[in-house]
Design an enzyme around this catalytic site. Structure first.
Site, PDB file in Angstrom:
ATOM      1  N   HIS A 242       0.811  -1.231   0.000  1.00 43.19           N
ATOM      2  CA  HIS A 242       0.000   0.000   0.000  1.00 43.19           C
ATOM      3  C   HIS A 242       0.838   1.273   0.000  1.00 43.19           C
ATOM      4  O   HIS A 242       0.685   2.147  -0.835  1.00 43.19           O
ATOM      5  CB  HIS A 242      -0.853   0.069   1.280  1.00 43.19           C
ATOM      6  CG  HIS A 242      -1.713  -1.097   1.558  1.00 43.19           C
ATOM      7  ND1 HIS A 242      -2.924  -1.289   0.946  1.00 43.19           N
ATOM      8  CD2 HIS A 242      -1.566  -2.138   2.431  1.00 43.19           C
ATOM      9  CE1 HIS A 242      -3.499  -2.385   1.428  1.00 43.19           C
ATOM     10  NE2 HIS A 242      -2.693  -2.924   2.323  1.00 43.19           N
TER      11      HIS A 242
HETATM   12  C1  BDR Z   1      -2.843   0.643   5.575  1.00 43.25           C
HETATM   13  O1  BDR Z   1      -2.975   0.095   6.877  1.00 43.25           O
HETATM   14  C2  BDR Z   1      -1.753  -0.427   7.325  1.00 43.25           C
HETATM   15  O2  BDR Z   1      -1.928  -1.715   7.837  1.00 43.25           O
HETATM   16  C3  BDR Z   1      -0.794  -0.385   6.155  1.00 43.25           C
HETATM   17  O3  BDR Z   1       0.502  -0.049   6.604  1.00 43.25           O
HETATM   18  C4  BDR Z   1      -1.365   0.706   5.266  1.00 43.25           C
HETATM   19  O4  BDR Z   1      -0.862   1.987   5.615  1.00 43.25           O
HETATM   20  C5  BDR Z   1      -3.645  -0.203   4.614  1.00 43.25           C
HETATM   21  O5  BDR Z   1      -4.985  -0.217   4.990  1.00 43.25           O
END
Ligand code: BDR
Ligand code: CA
Length: 312
Positions: A242
């Site tokens: 992400h």
């Molecule tokens: C986001 O939530 C976290 O678990 C990850 O690092 C990312 O920033 C994805 O939903």
């Protein structure tokens, strides 16, 4: 060209860690500081993990600040079920030797934005928005001084990953997200709609491992750990990196496409708290406040990521 000045606000997290490595490997960017926030794991761990990653990149000179340890108005929700107990589960990593800065992250954000000329500092939040919102609340003048906020958070067509309606970063602190989206600062959003198209595959992870460097091996081992959760949950081939989408956007925006739309944050929903209500079809009449990214050239993204991690 002078490098673009950025501050990374983060809750590492394996995918945060890869994003930090990507930024530190890229000469187009000057990382002015890293501000840690509570999110994937509690603050003491995110502040520690940020320093572990800087040392892995050979950059113990980067200033790391600890920020808010809880959301503005709620109890902290964490994500050890995804990231493991440490937040960086997978490879065994040494404790950092570089110091944590004495100043609070929020003070650093306010002072830096006031010290730099307006329009010269880009904020890259890749965790809950608590630090950024606290800074905007305490120093309302700084929102207009921000060049751009490029954040990972939210979802629309892809809906939620922590609840059926909400993405984790926004869900953890919706009141903070509401402040940021109403701030008037230019915002680019990397929602799940795009990050779920940036999945790891065996070949992509092997390419990191084949670099034969410590950072390459760590990225491979982190993603190996991190993807087990997404594979089980979504039945996908791999996991979304992400947060690296935020940094990739700064380096190669032509990898992405999206729309300028209105995005509001649900703070009082019975089932939908933390939802990013994204007016993709322009039906609300509300003014656009964000560029909401929807698509990515995933091959190009992994090419960029591998090429940059190779430089460390
Ligand atoms: C986001 O939530 C976290 O678990 C990850 O690092 C990312 O920033 C994805 O939903
Ligand atoms: Ca994160």
């Amino acid at each position: 060209m002078r490098p673009r000045k950025i501050i990374i606000d983060t809750d590492p997290g394996q995918d945060d860690a890869v994003a930090i490595l990507l930024a530190l490997a890229s000469p187009e960017l000057e990382v002015m500081g890293i501000t840690a926030v509570a999110g994937n794991v509690p603050l003491p761990l995110t502040a520690k993990n940020a320093r572990i990653v800087c040392e892995l990149a050979g950059r113990p000179d980067i200033k790391v600040f600890a920020g808010c340890d809880a959301p503005l108005a709620r109890k902290l929700v964490t994500a050890e079920h995804v990231h493991g107990k440490t937040g960086l589960d997978g490879p065994i990593l040494p404790d950092p030797r570089m110091p944590l800065q004495g100043a609070h992250a929020v003070d650093f954000l306010i002072e830096t934005l006031r010290a730099e000329a307006p329009g010269c500092v880009t904020l890259c939040p890749i965790g809950p928005l608590t630090n950024i919102a606290t800074a905007f609340r305490r120093a309302p003048d700084i929102a207009q001084r921000v060049q751009e906020i490029v954040l990972m958070g939210g979802a629309y067509f892809e809906v939620g990953n922590i609840t059926p309606a909400a993405e984790f970063n926004i869900y953890v602190d919706p009141e903070a997200a509401e402040i940021v989206f109403a701030s008037g600062a230019p915002i680019t959003v990397m929602p799940l709609d795009v990050t779920h198209k940036a999945l790891t595959t065996r070949a992509r992870i092997d390419a990191f491992r084949a670099l034969g460097t410590e950072p390459g091996r760590m990225v491979a081992e982190w993603t190996d750990f991190f993807e087990r959760f997404d594979i089980a949950k979504y039945g996908s081939e791999g996991a979304p990196l992400h947060d690296s989408c935020v940094i990739a956007w700064l380096l190669q925006p032509d990898l992405f496409s999206g729309r300028r739309i209105n995005v509001e944050i649900e703070t009082t929903g019975t089932y939908s708290t933390g939802m990013t209500v994204a007016d993709w079809w322009g039906v609300s009449g509300r003014p656009a406040n964000a560029l909401f990214i929807g698509d990515i050239d995933a091959d190009g993204f992994y090419r960029l990521l591998t090429e940059r991690i190779a430089r460390l």
